[in-house]
Structure formats: C-alpha cells, structure tokens
Enzyme design. Structure first.
Site: not given
Ligand code: AMP
Length: 181
Positions: A69, A106
C-alpha cells in the site's frame, strides 16, 4: 511548471473514505481499509496532494515506500515532487543485491529488503506509507536508508493511528500525517 493544488476539485472529508474493518487480518485488529479512498478520483488526488505538499521545497530526490500500500501513494508522490521512487519489499522479490532489516508489526514480525544501490550516499529521501500503526515499518525503512548513507528528509503518512504512538519509534524525525484516527 509550478506546483499548484488541484483547486478545480473541492477537498473532500477524507476520513469518510477510510473503512474500518474489525478483526482483520486477525482478531483484535481494527483494520483501516483505504480502498474506498483509492477508488474515488477526488479523494485519491487530494490524498496524494496533501501528502506531497509539505515537502515541495525540500529537495526530495527519492521517495521510499514499503509494499504494497505504500507503493500506491509513494509512486504518485514521487511524480508530484519530481523525485524518483525506491521500493522496499518482502523476502524474495528484489532481483539485485539487497540490504535487509528485521522489524515487528502490530500483528506479526517481518523482514524488509532494499536494493543496496537504491539510494546513493547523501541522497535526500522522503519515506512514506499509507498507515502508521506501531511505527515499526517506517523505523525499519529509515534504518535501511541511513545504512546505505541516505539522508531521511522526513516521514509522511496518510493515516496515523494516534493511540498507538508510533511516532515514538521515529524520534527527532519530521513526521506528518494527513489524518489522525
Ligand atoms: P506499523 O509498522 O505497526 O506502523 O504498521 C504499519 C504497516 O502495517 C503499514 O504498512 C500499514 O499498511 C499496516 N497496518 C498496520 N496496522 C494497520 C491497521 N490497523 N490498519 C491498516 N493497516 C495497518
């Protein structure tokens, strides 16, 4: 050709184009689905615009983004800013010599890869992604770019999940987001 906003289209309420999907991809995660925003021409154009505008006079040479994305916004921002684009990818996708870094998400752990010649020493790089949750992905991208000698100008997101305080993994960085949800 100057840098001007898409004034011909009124700015929509972009938050209305983010669909909340509970328990995806695993129980307990509230997934922010950007596909309604992607399929709306005005919302998409304004999103790219608002993600690009803060960086227009910042001599950005490259925009770096993580699949999948991140690519959607990153490539469009690169064109808007007159910059090149650097893809960060998952294992087994990049054909040339790579650098890699392990990071936690996450809802899982992962490794991301970048071509070792993707960023030349001293090049000015803007990092971007659709959503910042824990900040782990963006921090890993920043780490890889700096490992090869790039200069990270800043980090831009469309959506910031403010409660998760992902910014804390990007201390001292200029971090911007269009929407805080
Ligand atoms: P992070 O590394 O935890 O900041 O996660 C970011 C990445 O995971 C991004 O590439 C987002 O597209 C995806 N992502 C993580 N959590 C979500 C969520 N709750 N909704 C949509 N995309 C998420």
């Amino acid at each position: 050709m100057g840098y001007s906003r898409p004034v011909e289209m009124a700015k929509p309420d972009l938050a209305r184009y983010i669909r909340d999907v509970p328990d995806f991809p695993v129980r307990g995660i509230l997934f922010r689905d950007i596909t309604p925003l992607l399929r709306d021409a005005t919302a998409l154009r304004w999103s790219v615009e608002l993600m690009s505008e803060p960086w227009r006079d910042r001599q950005v040479e490259l925009v770096a983004a993580m699949e999948a994305r991140g690519f959607m916004f990153g490539a469009a921002m690169a064109v808007r800013l007159g910059a090149g684009f650097v893809p960060l990818r998952k294992e087994g996708k990049l054909p040339w010599r790579t650098r890699s870094v392990k990071y936690s998400l996450e809802y899982r752990e992962d490794v991301l890869y970048m071509h070792e010649d993707a960023v030349a020493p001293g090049q000015r790089v803007l990092v971007t992604d659709d959503v910042i949750a824990t900040g782990g992905t963006a921090a890993a991208v920043v780490q890889l770019i700096e490992q090869v000698g790039g200069t990270v100008v800043g980090v831009q997101f469309l959506v910031e999940l403010a409660e998760l305080e992902g910014r804390r993994l990007l201390p001292g960085r200029e971090v911007r987001s269009v929407l805080r949800l």
